[in-house]
Design a protein around this motif. Structure first.
Motif, PDB file in Angstrom:
ATOM      1  N   ARG A   1       0.923   9.411   2.097  1.00  0.00           N
ATOM      2  CA  ARG A   1       0.140  10.092   3.129  1.00  0.00           C
ATOM      3  C   ARG A   1       1.033  10.631   4.229  1.00  0.00           C
ATOM      4  O   ARG A   1       0.790  11.709   4.775  1.00  0.00           O
ATOM      5  CB  ARG A   1      -0.914   9.143   3.699  1.00  0.00           C
TER       6      ARG A   1
ATOM      7  N   HIS B   1      -3.427  -0.215  10.565  1.00  0.00           N
ATOM      8  CA  HIS B   1      -4.657  -0.234   9.764  1.00  0.00           C
ATOM      9  C   HIS B   1      -4.517  -1.201   8.585  1.00  0.00           C
ATOM     10  O   HIS B   1      -5.455  -1.930   8.255  1.00  0.00           O
ATOM     11  CB  HIS B   1      -4.953   1.175   9.265  1.00  0.00           C
ATOM     12  N   TRP B   2      -3.341  -1.204   7.962  1.00  0.00           N
ATOM     13  CA  TRP B   2      -3.100  -2.160   6.880  1.00  0.00           C
ATOM     14  C   TRP B   2      -3.188  -3.587   7.408  1.00  0.00           C
ATOM     15  O   TRP B   2      -3.817  -4.452   6.768  1.00  0.00           O
ATOM     16  CB  TRP B   2      -1.730  -1.907   6.256  1.00  0.00           C
TER      17      TRP B   2
ATOM     18  N   ASP C   1       1.288  14.460   5.427  1.00  0.00           N
ATOM     19  CA  ASP C   1       1.197  14.849   6.838  1.00  0.00           C
ATOM     20  C   ASP C   1       2.356  15.773   7.215  1.00  0.00           C
ATOM     21  O   ASP C   1       2.181  16.744   7.957  1.00  0.00           O
ATOM     22  CB  ASP C   1       1.227  13.611   7.743  1.00  0.00           C
TER      23      ASP C   1
ATOM     24  N   GLU D   1       0.850  -1.185   0.000  1.00  0.00           N
ATOM     25  CA  GLU D   1       0.000   0.000   0.000  1.00  0.00           C
ATOM     26  C   GLU D   1       0.892   1.244   0.000  1.00  0.00           C
ATOM     27  O   GLU D   1       1.139   1.846   1.054  1.00  0.00           O
ATOM     28  CB  GLU D   1      -0.918  -0.017   1.222  1.00  0.00           C
TER      29      GLU D   1
ATOM     30  N   TYR E   1      -0.113   4.011  13.194  1.00  0.00           N
ATOM     31  CA  TYR E   1      -1.513   3.608  12.976  1.00  0.00           C
ATOM     32  C   TYR E   1      -1.721   3.138  11.539  1.00  0.00           C
ATOM     33  O   TYR E   1      -2.434   2.152  11.288  1.00  0.00           O
ATOM     34  CB  TYR E   1      -2.464   4.780  13.278  1.00  0.00           C
ATOM     35  N   ARG E   2      -1.124   3.829  10.569  1.00  0.00           N
ATOM     36  CA  ARG E   2      -1.355   3.458   9.167  1.00  0.00           C
ATOM     37  C   ARG E   2      -0.888   2.024   8.896  1.00  0.00           C
ATOM     38  O   ARG E   2      -1.524   1.286   8.127  1.00  0.00           O
ATOM     39  CB  ARG E   2      -0.634   4.443   8.243  1.00  0.00           C
TER      40      ARG E   2
ATOM     41  N   GLN F   1     -10.671   5.085  10.249  1.00  0.00           N
ATOM     42  CA  GLN F   1     -10.304   5.504   8.891  1.00  0.00           C
ATOM     43  C   GLN F   1      -9.863   6.965   8.932  1.00  0.00           C
ATOM     44  O   GLN F   1     -10.640   7.834   9.322  1.00  0.00           O
ATOM     45  CB  GLN F   1     -11.495   5.340   7.947  1.00  0.00           C
TER      46      GLN F   1
ATOM     47  N   GLU G   1       0.388   4.150  -0.608  1.00  0.00           N
ATOM     48  CA  GLU G   1      -0.250   5.353  -0.086  1.00  0.00           C
ATOM     49  C   GLU G   1       0.182   5.644   1.357  1.00  0.00           C
ATOM     50  O   GLU G   1       0.080   6.782   1.821  1.00  0.00           O
ATOM     51  CB  GLU G   1      -1.774   5.207  -0.128  1.00  0.00           C
ATOM     52  N   ILE G   2       0.668   4.630   2.070  1.00  0.00           N
ATOM     53  CA  ILE G   2       1.148   4.870   3.436  1.00  0.00           C
ATOM     54  C   ILE G   2       2.275   5.898   3.412  1.00  0.00           C
ATOM     55  O   ILE G   2       2.305   6.835   4.225  1.00  0.00           O
ATOM     56  CB  ILE G   2       1.612   3.550   4.084  1.00  0.00           C
TER      57      ILE G   2
ATOM     58  N   GLN H   1      -5.376  12.067   4.827  1.00  0.00           N
ATOM     59  CA  GLN H   1      -3.996  12.551   4.749  1.00  0.00           C
ATOM     60  C   GLN H   1      -3.963  14.056   4.986  1.00  0.00           C
ATOM     61  O   GLN H   1      -4.993  14.715   5.049  1.00  0.00           O
ATOM     62  CB  GLN H   1      -3.382  12.213   3.401  1.00  0.00           C
TER      63      GLN H   1
ATOM     64  N   GLN I   1       1.656   7.504  11.690  1.00  0.00           N
ATOM     65  CA  GLN I   1       2.244   6.578  10.709  1.00  0.00           C
ATOM     66  C   GLN I   1       2.227   5.143  11.245  1.00  0.00           C
ATOM     67  O   GLN I   1       2.037   4.197  10.478  1.00  0.00           O
ATOM     68  CB  GLN I   1       3.662   7.008  10.344  1.00  0.00           C
TER      69      GLN I   1
END
Length: 269
Positions: free
Chosen positions: A86, A124-125, A90, A80, A120-121, A155, A82-83, A158, A118
């Motif tokens: 994003r 979350h994944w 940030d 992912e 958390y991201r 959820q 996008e991590i 960014q 970060q």
């Protein structure tokens, strides 16, 4: 170069260039930190690699050593990307909004809100991969390390700034849009034991002041502003400022509060 002029269209490459310059400058100014800055930033080829290294060093514990933690973060970013993008967004948001931020080094190396977000991201994944136990392990470690408790199922968009960050709580079914600013002591919480949607939905560009509590499955409209210490129990319209316990609308319409970080309330007096 001002943060708002950075080009994030190509992902974090522009942020990475700035971060490397900041690190090289700091290394020359503070030779005692040169080895640390080299290990954390300068010896890496990509922003994503440096991010994985930094997160691993912060999240490692007796159960998860730094090498294994780094492998997990790298897996998450590879699956992912996008991590990383994003995270770059940030960092731009923090430099633009926080006058205490001198360069990209501060959020990347030291700011609890950025590092917790970060982490958390990655959690979350893991949650989306149905690796819930691992996700909960990271949530616990992030809470212990940074005093920020974000459920891995939440959820979050960014361009987020969590300023100071201590005692921030974001619940399982919370949704946070893009370009939101939160200060310390903010709670996005539930109001009961329902196992369905029970947490707030925060629109783009919202500013939530220090110590504010937003409770229940309610909606906060885009570019709304919640004053410090408020308790919000019902929907907040877009571009509206609310304050008090319980919070009620005050003042006139607000515009881009998360970007300006202007917490003054114009009551017309």
């Amino acid at each position: 170069m001002p943060a708002e002029t950075l080009n994030l269209v190509d992902g974090p490459s522009s942020v990475w260039s700035r971060l490397r310059i900041d690190a090289a400058t700091a290394s020359a100014e503070e030779p005692i930190l040169a080895s640390f800055l080299n290990a954390a930033i300068l010896r890496h080829d990509r922003f994503a690699d440096a991010l994985a290294y930094r997160l691993a060093s912060k999240l490692a514990d007796a159960q998860l050593d730094a090498m294994l933690a780094r492998d997990v973060v790298e897996q998450a970013i590879a699956a992912e990307p996008e991590i990383a993008s994003r995270a770059a967004a940030d960092m731009v948001a923090i430099e633009e909004r926080d006058p205490a931020c001198r360069s990209f080094l501060q959020p990347f190396l030291y700011f609890k809100g950025f590092l917790a977000l970060q982490g958390y991201r990655v959690a979350h994944w893991l949650w989306k991969q149905e690796r819930e136990t691992f996700a909960f392990h990271l949530q616990s470690r992030i809470s212990e390390r940074f005093s920020v408790d974000i459920h891995p199922a939440a959820q979050i968009g960014q361009g987020i700034m969590i300023d100071h960050a201590t005692a921030v709580v974001i619940g399982e079914t919370a949704v946070v849009g893009d370009n939101v600013s939160l200060l310390h002591g903010v709670t996005l919480g539930g109001t009961g034991k329902a196992d369905t949607d029970r947490h707030p939905k925060i629109g783009d560009g919202v500013l939530i002041g220090a110590g504010a509590k937003v409770l229940g499955d309610i909606k906060v409209g885009e570019e709304a502003r919640i004053a410090a210490g408020s308790v919000v129990l019902k929907d907040v319209p877009a571009h509206c400022t609310v304050a008090g316990v319980p919070a009620e609308p005050v003042g006139g319409l607000c515009k881009e509060p998360a970007r300006t970080m202007d917490q003054r309330i114009d009551t017309g007096d």
